[in-house]
Structure formats: structure tokens, C-alpha cells
Design an enzyme around this catalytic site. Sequence first.
Site, PDB file in Angstrom:
ATOM      1  N   GLU A 143       0.823  -1.203   0.000  1.00  0.00           N
ATOM      2  CA  GLU A 143       0.000   0.000   0.000  1.00  0.00           C
ATOM      3  C   GLU A 143       0.856   1.253   0.000  1.00  0.00           C
ATOM      4  OE1 GLU A 143      -2.534  -0.193   3.398  1.00  0.00           O
ATOM      5  OE2 GLU A 143      -3.327  -2.158   2.888  1.00  0.00           O
ATOM      6  N   CYS A 201       3.173   8.462   1.487  1.00  0.00           N
ATOM      7  CA  CYS A 201       3.601   7.462   2.464  1.00  0.00           C
ATOM      8  C   CYS A 201       3.815   6.143   1.727  1.00  0.00           C
ATOM      9  CB  CYS A 201       2.538   7.316   3.550  1.00  0.00           C
ATOM     10  SG  CYS A 201       2.892   6.035   4.774  1.00  0.00           S
ATOM     11  N   CYS A 244       5.173  -7.329   7.569  1.00  0.00           N
ATOM     12  CA  CYS A 244       6.150  -6.843   8.540  1.00  0.00           C
ATOM     13  C   CYS A 244       6.384  -7.926   9.585  1.00  0.00           C
ATOM     14  CB  CYS A 244       5.656  -5.567   9.218  1.00  0.00           C
ATOM     15  SG  CYS A 244       6.849  -4.868  10.400  1.00  0.00           S
ATOM     16  N   CYS A 294       3.720  -5.478  15.847  1.00  0.00           N
ATOM     17  CA  CYS A 294       3.158  -4.523  16.804  1.00  0.00           C
ATOM     18  C   CYS A 294       1.664  -4.811  16.962  1.00  0.00           C
ATOM     19  CB  CYS A 294       3.378  -3.096  16.333  1.00  0.00           C
ATOM     20  SG  CYS A 294       5.125  -2.626  16.241  1.00  0.00           S
ATOM     21  N   CYS A 327      -0.962  -2.749  14.907  1.00  0.00           N
ATOM     22  CA  CYS A 327      -0.705  -2.540  13.478  1.00  0.00           C
ATOM     23  C   CYS A 327      -1.253  -3.697  12.651  1.00  0.00           C
ATOM     24  CB  CYS A 327       0.796  -2.392  13.238  1.00  0.00           C
ATOM     25  SG  CYS A 327       1.250  -2.232  11.497  1.00  0.00           S
ATOM     26  N   CYS A 361      -1.972   2.078   7.809  1.00  0.00           N
ATOM     27  CA  CYS A 361      -1.066   1.062   7.290  1.00  0.00           C
ATOM     28  C   CYS A 361      -1.667  -0.336   7.357  1.00  0.00           C
ATOM     29  CB  CYS A 361       0.234   1.113   8.089  1.00  0.00           C
ATOM     30  SG  CYS A 361       1.381  -0.215   7.738  1.00  0.00           S
TER      31      CYS A 361
END
Length: 363
Positions: A101, A115, A122, A126, A129, A346
Site C-alpha cells: 500500500e 507514504c 512486517c 506490533c 498494526c 497502514c
Amino acid sequence: MLAARDLWIDEKARRAGHADGAAFAVAHGLKNYRLDQLYRAATKELVAGLDDVTTLPKELRATLDLEGFAFDSVTPVVVQKSGDKQTTKGLFRLHDGNEIEAVLMEHHGERNTVCISSQSGCAYACAFCSTGQAGFTRHLNSVEIFDQARYFAVQLAKQGRKITNIVFMGMGEPFHNYDAVMGAVALLNDPKGLGLGHRHITISTVGLVPQIERFADEGIQVNLAISLHAPTDATRSSIMPVNRKWSTEELMAAVESYVKKSKRKVFFEYVMLEGINDSDQHARDLAPLMKGPLYHVNLIPYNSTPDAVIKGSSQERIWAFAQVLERMGVLCTVRTPMGRDIAAACGQLRAETQPKAHKASVA
């Protein structure tokens, strides 16, 4: 590191089936100035594709097109614009089917911030997230990172406008993919290409201490942002597993060293999570960490994701938190949310369209 042009040519040549840029040039009998023309057309003139590069012979354009030489390594799958027309989010497919994205935020006036993502998925998990919860798939190469910016640069150019800022705050942990991110920075900054000044680029990290130390030695004026999100090890470790590897104390020591070397401001990102990190006591615990004169806290309203159990703090709580920090002498800003109606946070758009990737450890 290769010069920006050579980095770009190498990757585009590999995607077209060549070993590298040199092999590509030999295969087509291309002199150096022809490679310059290709690079300039894609990165500075921002043309859509080979057909628009009229400085190249028509026969050469046709040959390159047939073998799959392409200006874009990311293909838009879904593009959404917010109701206020200030935010455009794109879901992009890579050559192997993975999706990433990127977001364009058009602020009042002439500021246009993009961005971009540095990884598909990832590994740092987290808790708040969506990307981290989906797991890690793979690193992006420098050109795949750059081409997200190129997509929006082409769209803006049609309106006589340009990108003014880039933030590495999309999917992935930029410093986990350090070399490719530095290559993308070179492409973004190259005066023979997009020509975006280093001071208009910001890289955000969850706190990879060795890479922060390495970044301090780069000698470039790219901005550094730290995803802090909690003032104590107990709270930070509960929502950010990376803190179990590098403690808050180790992280802050690396940041202090970075500031001494670079003399540059550091931005601390702090997403406001209801009942987790948003009390007055959390603010009082945060203030001593922000002792540096070049430290600035960004308080971020939380964009809840489809599968989230964590809730964002109320606006009243956020402003009360900010007031505690201000009374204790901490510079802070409350970020204005953008694109909430189009899942602009995100990983949200990919979460709606693609199954979860596999989990990966950061240990």
C-alpha cells in the site's frame, strides 16, 4: 552503492530477463546516453510508459516492450479517494502477486506527502498494526519502493503539481530492509531524476538500534522518526515485541548518539491507545525521555483496523495527554487524521482484500 541511474537500470533489466544493466545494454546495443534517456523519462519527465519516450527509436521501444521492460514494477489494484479529496490510497500488486500500500496526502496549499511501503508485510508484530499482525512476506527492492512514489508523482504531474514530501511509514519496517531503503532514498533524491531533497524525506523505525547507529553515520539530512508508543519497558514490550530485544533505554541511547552526530531533530511517534498508553501517568513517564532539545512528539489518533481489539483514545484524552506534556516542557503535536473513510492506515486496505501472510519472528 550503485549510482541511482545504474540501480534503476539494473533492476528494470533483471525484470526483463537480463542479468543486469550491463547485459541489457549489450543485448540491445545501447550506448550510455540511451540508458540516460530511459532513466530520465521514467524518473524526471514522469512519462507513463515506453510509448511516450519519443527520444528513443520506435523499433527499440517496440523491442523493449515485447521483452517486458517496464517503467512500473507496481500495478494499482484498488485506488480510493477520501470524501474530502485530500487522501488517495493505492493497493499495488507486485510481479509475484504480493500486495503493498501507498498513500498520497494532499495538504492545504502545495504540500503533497506520499507514504510508501518498504516490505510486503512486517516481521515486528506490533499489536496495534494491521500489517504487523498479518506477518512478513518479503522485502521490496529499491525500485519497487521508488515506484510507489513514481505512481503518485505521475498523477500529480498531470495537474502541474509534484510530490513535496516522502515518509517511509507504510507497510514494513524500513530499517529491517536497510540497504534497499537507502537505495530508494538515492533514487528519490537524485537531481537527475525525481530530485526530492533529503530534508523532505522521513524514515520511521520501531527502534532497530544497530541500524539507527548505522544511519547516524550516513551523513545525509534525511529525517528520522521513532515509533515509540510507550514510555516504559513494561508497556512498550506488551504492544511492541521489538522492545524485548532492544529496551527503551538502549533505544533512547542510540537516538541520543544519533542526535549528537547528525545535529538533526528526531520525531517520536506515539499512537494513542485507550487504556494502554494514554493516561496522565504515561505522559509524566514520557516527559523525562524527551529531554533532548531536538526531540518532538507526534501524538497520533489510532485508526482501528477490521480485526482490532485495541481501541483508540478519545480526542478529549489525547488533548489532555498533550497538555500534560506541554506543562512539562515537551514539544508535541497532535496529528490530524486523514483518510479514515478509505482505510488509509497502514495495512488496512490489504487486510480487506488479501488473506493473512505467515507469521515471522524478529528474534
